[in-house]
Design a protein around this motif. Sequence first.
Motif, short mmCIF file in Angstrom:
data_model
loop_
_atom_site.label_atom_id
_atom_site.label_comp_id
_atom_site.label_asym_id
_atom_site.label_seq_id
_atom_site.Cartn_x
_atom_site.Cartn_y
_atom_site.Cartn_z
N ALA A 33 14.01 -4.60 -8.12
CA ALA A 33 14.54 -3.44 -7.42
C ALA A 33 14.19 -3.42 -5.94
CB ALA A 33 14.04 -2.16 -8.08
N ARG A 34 13.35 -4.36 -5.51
CA ARG A 34 13.00 -4.40 -4.10
C ARG A 34 14.18 -4.93 -3.28
NH1 ARG A 34 7.24 -4.18 -3.42
NH2 ARG A 34 7.32 -5.39 -1.50
N LYS A 35 14.19 -4.61 -2.01
CA LYS A 35 15.30 -5.04 -1.15
C LYS A 35 14.76 -5.90 -0.01
CE LYS A 35 18.12 -1.02 -2.29
NZ LYS A 35 18.88 -1.74 -3.32
N PRO A 36 15.04 -7.22 -0.06
CA PRO A 36 15.75 -7.93 -1.13
C PRO A 36 14.85 -8.09 -2.35
CG PRO A 36 14.92 -9.50 0.46
CD PRO A 36 14.60 -8.14 1.01
N PRO A 37 15.44 -8.46 -3.51
CA PRO A 37 14.63 -8.68 -4.71
C PRO A 37 13.49 -9.66 -4.44
CG PRO A 37 16.95 -8.71 -5.26
CD PRO A 37 16.88 -8.70 -3.76
N SER A 38 12.35 -9.38 -5.04
CA SER A 38 11.15 -10.20 -4.82
C SER A 38 10.58 -10.60 -6.18
CB SER A 38 10.11 -9.40 -4.02
OG SER A 38 8.92 -10.12 -3.88
N PHE A 39 10.94 -11.79 -6.63
CA PHE A 39 10.52 -12.23 -7.95
C PHE A 39 9.19 -12.98 -7.86
CE2 PHE A 39 15.18 -11.83 -8.43
CZ PHE A 39 15.18 -10.88 -9.43
N VAL A 40 8.55 -13.06 -9.02
CA VAL A 40 7.25 -13.72 -9.12
C VAL A 40 7.43 -15.22 -9.02
CG1 VAL A 40 5.23 -14.03 -10.61
CG2 VAL A 40 6.42 -11.83 -10.56
N LYS A 41 6.48 -15.90 -8.36
CA LYS A 41 6.54 -17.34 -8.16
C LYS A 41 5.36 -18.02 -8.83
CE LYS A 41 6.34 -16.90 -3.69
NZ LYS A 41 6.20 -15.44 -3.70
N VAL A 42 5.51 -19.32 -9.04
CA VAL A 42 4.39 -20.10 -9.56
C VAL A 42 3.20 -19.97 -8.61
CG1 VAL A 42 3.58 -22.46 -10.01
CG2 VAL A 42 5.82 -21.73 -10.84
N GLY A 43 2.04 -19.71 -9.16
CA GLY A 43 0.83 -19.50 -8.37
C GLY A 43 0.49 -18.05 -8.15
N ASP A 44 1.46 -17.16 -8.36
CA ASP A 44 1.19 -15.72 -8.20
C ASP A 44 0.28 -15.24 -9.33
OD1 ASP A 44 2.73 -15.56 -5.95
OD2 ASP A 44 4.44 -14.58 -6.91
N VAL A 45 -0.49 -14.19 -9.02
CA VAL A 45 -1.39 -13.59 -10.00
C VAL A 45 -0.96 -12.15 -10.25
CG1 VAL A 45 -3.77 -12.95 -10.54
CG2 VAL A 45 -3.30 -15.06 -9.26
N MET A 46 -0.63 -11.85 -11.50
CA MET A 46 -0.24 -10.51 -11.91
C MET A 46 -1.44 -9.83 -12.57
SD MET A 46 3.53 -11.27 -13.60
CE MET A 46 2.86 -12.44 -14.81
N ARG A 47 -1.80 -8.68 -12.08
CA ARG A 47 -2.93 -7.93 -12.64
C ARG A 47 -2.47 -6.50 -12.94
NH1 ARG A 47 -8.96 -7.92 -11.97
NH2 ARG A 47 -9.68 -5.76 -12.10
N VAL A 48 -2.61 -6.09 -14.18
CA VAL A 48 -2.27 -4.73 -14.59
C VAL A 48 -3.57 -4.00 -14.91
CG1 VAL A 48 -0.91 -3.27 -16.13
CG2 VAL A 48 -0.12 -5.59 -15.61
N GLU A 49 -3.73 -2.81 -14.35
CA GLU A 49 -4.93 -2.01 -14.55
C GLU A 49 -4.53 -0.64 -15.08
OE1 GLU A 49 -7.13 -3.78 -10.51
OE2 GLU A 49 -6.43 -1.69 -10.60
N ILE A 50 -5.30 -0.14 -16.04
CA ILE A 50 -5.15 1.24 -16.49
C ILE A 50 -6.54 1.85 -16.55
CG2 ILE A 50 -4.32 2.82 -18.27
CD1 ILE A 50 -2.37 0.71 -19.19
N ASP A 51 -6.75 2.88 -15.75
CA ASP A 51 -8.06 3.52 -15.70
C ASP A 51 -8.45 4.00 -17.10
OD1 ASP A 51 -7.91 3.02 -13.02
OD2 ASP A 51 -7.63 5.12 -12.41
N GLY A 52 -9.66 3.69 -17.51
CA GLY A 52 -10.14 4.10 -18.81
C GLY A 52 -9.80 3.14 -19.93
N ILE A 53 -8.91 2.17 -19.68
CA ILE A 53 -8.55 1.19 -20.70
C ILE A 53 -9.07 -0.20 -20.31
CG2 ILE A 53 -6.69 0.15 -22.05
CD1 ILE A 53 -6.94 3.15 -22.49
#
Length: 289
Positions: free
Chosen positions: A257-277
């Motif tokens: 949905a970013r303008k322009p679209p910004s997809f994940v690339k090899v080498g990128d690090v995705m980190r998801v955080e949820i407080d308390g979990i």
Amino acid sequence: MKLVTFRCRGHHSIGKVVGNQVIDLPASDPALPRTMLELLQAGPAALERAEAVDASRSIAYPLADVQLDAPVPTPSKFLAIGMNYSKHVEEAKAAGIQVPDSQVWFNKQVSCVHPPFEPVHMPKASDKLDYEAELGVVIGRRCRHVSEADAHSVVAGYVVCNDVSVRDWQMRSPTMTLGKSFNTHGPFGPWIVTADEVADPHALQLRMKLNGEVRQEVSTGEMVFNIWQQIAYLSTVMTLEPGDVIATGTPSGVGAARKPPSFVKVGDVMRVEIDGIGHIENVVVGEPE
């Protein structure tokens, strides 16, 4: 409790995290089941027995020495809801995606289930790889036709999810299933935080960081359809089983949905955080031969 499925020194088991230790539950109490699915199927009495295992008189491993698997490596179902945060609905509409008034559900095939800290594959078939940070719900007992008022009683606990998506494959089918189900594209964990330790699952702060940059951030209280409504809706259609995983929706800020679209690339690090979990973190690597 924080319940884990783990490997250490060639040993594969389930445990609970106490401080910086992983207590091996079946090794410490042989009456306990040996897999997470069996533990959840055994019901509240088994969970109470697991909680009663005394850390001071148990078999334990340093948390730093274990490799965490997905807490439920073999759920019977991995279901996910789309368009469940209002700003995400707005960005979808802006991209020309038709958004229905009812809950939008799709399957992530269970072959995509993946550990919380292991690499995620960039598929050979596409470079349109995207992230979706989500709160996950793990079902704790077999149920059908659950009311919204009773839905909390069927929840075993909560996990951190990344609904990794291959956008071009997602759009090839109205069900979205293919684009949501590539191998390794269902990391979740790092543990199940049992429901008794989460005072309000609709008051948690959720965020996605890509290479340290915050791309998504929201309170789970901003869901369009809350968790109890989701469980009631799904259980109208199907029997939910212990260990089933429900991903409760992603907020705005996805790469597509970013303008322009910004997809994940090899080498990128995705980190998801949820407080308390907790958090999960996955580096993107090329799909192996």
